[in-house]
Design a protein around this motif. Structure first.
Motif, PDB file in Angstrom:
ATOM      1  N   PRO A  45       0.770  -1.151  -0.102  1.00  0.00           N
ATOM      2  CA  PRO A  45      -0.084   0.219  -0.081  1.00  0.00           C
ATOM      3  C   PRO A  45       0.946   1.267   0.024  1.00  0.00           C
ATOM      4  O   PRO A  45       1.961   1.359   0.393  1.00  0.00           O
ATOM      5  N   LEU A  46       0.368   2.393  -0.288  1.00  0.00           N
ATOM      6  CA  LEU A  46       0.956   3.662  -0.429  1.00  0.00           C
ATOM      7  C   LEU A  46       1.078   4.129   0.835  1.00  0.00           C
ATOM      8  O   LEU A  46       2.015   4.907   1.290  1.00  0.00           O
ATOM      9  N   GLY A  47      -0.225   3.930   1.747  1.00  0.00           N
ATOM     10  CA  GLY A  47      -0.095   4.415   3.298  1.00  0.00           C
ATOM     11  C   GLY A  47      -1.227   5.253   3.498  1.00  0.00           C
ATOM     12  O   GLY A  47      -2.479   4.633   3.701  1.00  0.00           O
ATOM     13  N   VAL A  48      -1.414   6.441   3.344  1.00  0.00           N
ATOM     14  CA  VAL A  48      -2.280   7.397   3.735  1.00  0.00           C
ATOM     15  C   VAL A  48      -2.942   8.090   2.210  1.00  0.00           C
ATOM     16  O   VAL A  48      -2.113   8.706   1.510  1.00  0.00           O
ATOM     17  N   VAL A  49      -4.061   7.828   1.948  1.00  0.00           N
ATOM     18  CA  VAL A  49      -4.552   8.404   0.638  1.00  0.00           C
ATOM     19  C   VAL A  49      -5.634   9.164   0.965  1.00  0.00           C
ATOM     20  O   VAL A  49      -6.638   8.989   1.970  1.00  0.00           O
ATOM     21  N   ALA A  50      -6.158  10.271   0.081  1.00  0.00           N
ATOM     22  CA  ALA A  50      -7.223  10.953   0.304  1.00  0.00           C
ATOM     23  C   ALA A  50      -7.990  10.811  -0.893  1.00  0.00           C
ATOM     24  O   ALA A  50      -7.547  10.869  -2.031  1.00  0.00           O
ATOM     25  N   GLY A  51      -9.585  11.065  -0.832  1.00  0.00           N
ATOM     26  CA  GLY A  51     -10.404  11.220  -1.929  1.00  0.00           C
ATOM     27  C   GLY A  51     -11.285  12.382  -1.771  1.00  0.00           C
ATOM     28  O   GLY A  51     -11.787  12.467  -0.681  1.00  0.00           O
ATOM     29  N   ILE A  52     -11.168  13.160  -2.987  1.00  0.00           N
ATOM     30  CA  ILE A  52     -11.895  14.403  -2.847  1.00  0.00           C
ATOM     31  C   ILE A  52     -13.009  14.256  -4.016  1.00  0.00           C
ATOM     32  O   ILE A  52     -12.689  14.033  -5.181  1.00  0.00           O
ATOM     33  N   THR A  53     -14.280  14.461  -3.680  1.00  0.00           N
ATOM     34  CA  THR A  53     -15.204  13.888  -4.572  1.00  0.00           C
ATOM     35  C   THR A  53     -16.168  15.046  -4.785  1.00  0.00           C
ATOM     36  O   THR A  53     -16.375  15.959  -4.189  1.00  0.00           O
TER      37      THR A  53
END
Ligand code: NAD
Length: 503
Positions: free
Chosen positions: A145-153
């Motif tokens: 995994p990359l680690g911490v990911v964010a989704g902006i929708t």
């Protein structure tokens, strides 16, 4: 589980619990069908952002280390909970977005498909193994995994778009922070509760509400490793540039201007049915909505007459009415912008076939209404063609032949979706090979790929090199490792070579 969401105050969901945060700013959330404020939304400040990212960082290591078997169990449980709460989620979508209930259920169905795909994560993450790549040496690769990911929708799919991202990010072992649209944020809060009830550890799925300030904080935060964005093109481009500059992996999906080309050999009744549904469904507020009908040669007059008939029959009313086909648009500003674009184009010479500008829905006069609108003889210079209208407006551009239609589509800056209506396999094949567009329908107006393929446009419709969900989603949320391994028998050890080994 009983659904008890605050109806007047919508908070964040940080580290496993609702939180008002420290940010003092609030923003009203409207019911677009009535024009009334239905809730007040807390907007995050810098301290809220920091505590959310810190909780995600703390959760990411142990979640990334959690067995595939355990992760899969959580995903299956989440799938069951979402399926059991379709009506609750749909009610929240309709109350804040305005789309009709059946359509809200439909978007949840497409989100469920992605969860189901993510349930196969043990298979999707299987690596490759090359035995005896060189003498006594094995080489194998796997993904982490990359680690911490964010989704902006965006506002237009408050459940489906977050579900394009979160199940993939979480199945691959990341902690995910959702920054939903501030226009319809309640469904995200119910998703957070369902993840928790499914057994997901605190901090792995969080919801942080905010506007430009929060987005900018996520794009530049040193502890955020990846950004998935879906929204309008100018913001997508800004998100891609800013987050990339800050060393993050980014996929940023932008706006669209989807053309449907109709050949004279098409079944014109079928084409008109589909054009009407694809242009006016969800009030045209779909990134895959058909907004341009490209009428080829002699198809034009008949096609326009058939589309007019269907547009006039669309039932526009509040989305909870059982016979509603189409609800309001999202804001008063959006309605005013759509009306302005239609007026400018009519003034510039477009022929008004169906005019939805003055629609009034009895009993809901304060709602944000625009009726189905059809403009014919539109040129590329008119704003109804050059701008993404994002409303229930279908423009008809007439072209002499297939080649001229393909040239029109390829000259457009967007490349999200397109469709051809024809009874000729040869025309369809020419079209599918020649258009510069990421997703193509052949007698299918809204070619949104199933969850085991990936979704993505070309040109100004996608910044970044990986499409969303499906196999490319697995790739986006992970990075590869390749191990070259040698375990010689102690007696066979013969020292290092100064040459590049090849046998
Ligand atoms: P938007 O770009 O206004 O907002 C999207 C997100 O960005 C929201 O979370 C919002 O809070 C945030 N945002 C808005 N302005 C910002 C700014 N100045 N700086 C930083 N962040 C900002 O989009 P929208 O109006 O919510 O959604 C409609 C748009 O999304 C349309 O253009 C549509 O085509 C597009 N869309 C594209 C896809 C796709 O798959 N390509 C899917 C759905 C929607």
């Amino acid at each position: 589980m009983t659904v008890t969401l605050a109806t007047t105050t919508i908070k964040h969901f940080i580290n496993g619990a609702e939180s008002a945060g420290e940010g003092p700013r609030r923003q009203p959330v409207y019911n677009p069908a009535t024009g009334a404020v239905c809730a007040e939304l807390h907007l995050a400040n810098g301290a809220d952002l920091d505590s959310t990212v810190a909780a995600a960082r703390a959760a990411a290591d142990s979640w990334g280390d959690t067995s595939l078997a355990k992760r899969t169990t959580v995903l299956f449980a989440f799938r069951e909970l979402v399926a059991a709460h379709v009506d609750d989620l749909a009610a929240l979508i309709t109350a804040e977005h305005g789309k009709v209930l059946s359509d809200a259920r439909g978007e949840i169905g497409r989100g469920l498909e992605v969860i189901e795909f993510a349930c196969g994560i043990p298979t999707l993450l299987k690596g490759d193994y090359s035995d005896q790549a060189s003498t006594g040496i094995d080489v194998f690769s796997f993904r982490e995994p990359l680690g911490v990911v964010a989704g902006i929708t965006p506002f237009n799919f408050p459940v489906m778009v977050p579900l394009w991202m979160a199940p993939m990010a979480i199945a691959t072992g990341n902690a995910f922070i959702l920054k939903p649209s501030e226009r319809d944020p309640s469904a995200a809060m119910l998703l957070a509760r369902l993840w928790k009830d499914a057994g997901l550890p605190d901090g792995v799925f969080q919801v942080l509400h905010g506007d430009r300030e929060t987005v900018e904080g996520l794009l530049t935060h040193p502890d955020v490793d990846g950004i998935s964005f879906v929204g309008s093109t100018p913001i997508a481009q800004y998100v891609h540039e800013t987050a990339t500059r800050h060393g993050k992996r980014v996929q940023a999906l932008g706006g669209a201007k989807n053309h449907a080309l109709v050949m004279p050999d098409a079944d014109l009744d079928n084409a008109a049915d589909h054009l009407s549904a694809a242009a006016f469904g969800s009030a045209g507020e779909r990134c895959m909505a058909i907004s341009v009908a490209v009428a080829v040669g002699e198809a034009a007059d008949l096609l326009v007459a058939k589309v007019e008939e269907r547009a006039l029959a669309v039932k526009v009313t509040i989305g909870t009415e059982p016979d509603a086909d189409m609800g309001p648009v999202i804001t008063a500003d959006s309605r005013d912008r759509i009306v302005r674009i239609v007026t400018e184009s009519a003034d510039a010479g477009a022929v008004m076939v169906v005019d939805g500008r003055d629609l009034v829905v009895p009993g809901h006069e304060d709602g944000f209404w625009v009726g189905p609108t059809v403009l014919d003889h539109v040129t590329t210079a008119m704003t109804a063609y050059s701008e993404e209208v994002f409303g229930p407006v279908l423009v008809v551009v007439r072209v002499p032949d297939l080649a001229a239609g393909i040239a029109l589509i390829n000259a457009n800056p967007y490349g999200n979706g397109t469709a051809i209506f024809t009874s000729s396999g040869a025309h369809a094949r020419t079209f599918q090979r020649a258009v510069s567009v990421g997703m193509i329908g052949i007698n299918v107006p809204l070619p949104v790929p199933v969850a085991y393929h990936s979704f993505g446009g070309w040109k100004a419709s996608l910044f970044g090199d990986r499409h969303i969900y499906g196999p490319e989603g697995v790739s986006f949320y992970t990075r590869g490792k390749v191990v070259t391994s040698r375990w010689p028998e102690p007696a066979a050890e013969s020292g290092a070579s100064y040459n590049f080994p090849s046998t």
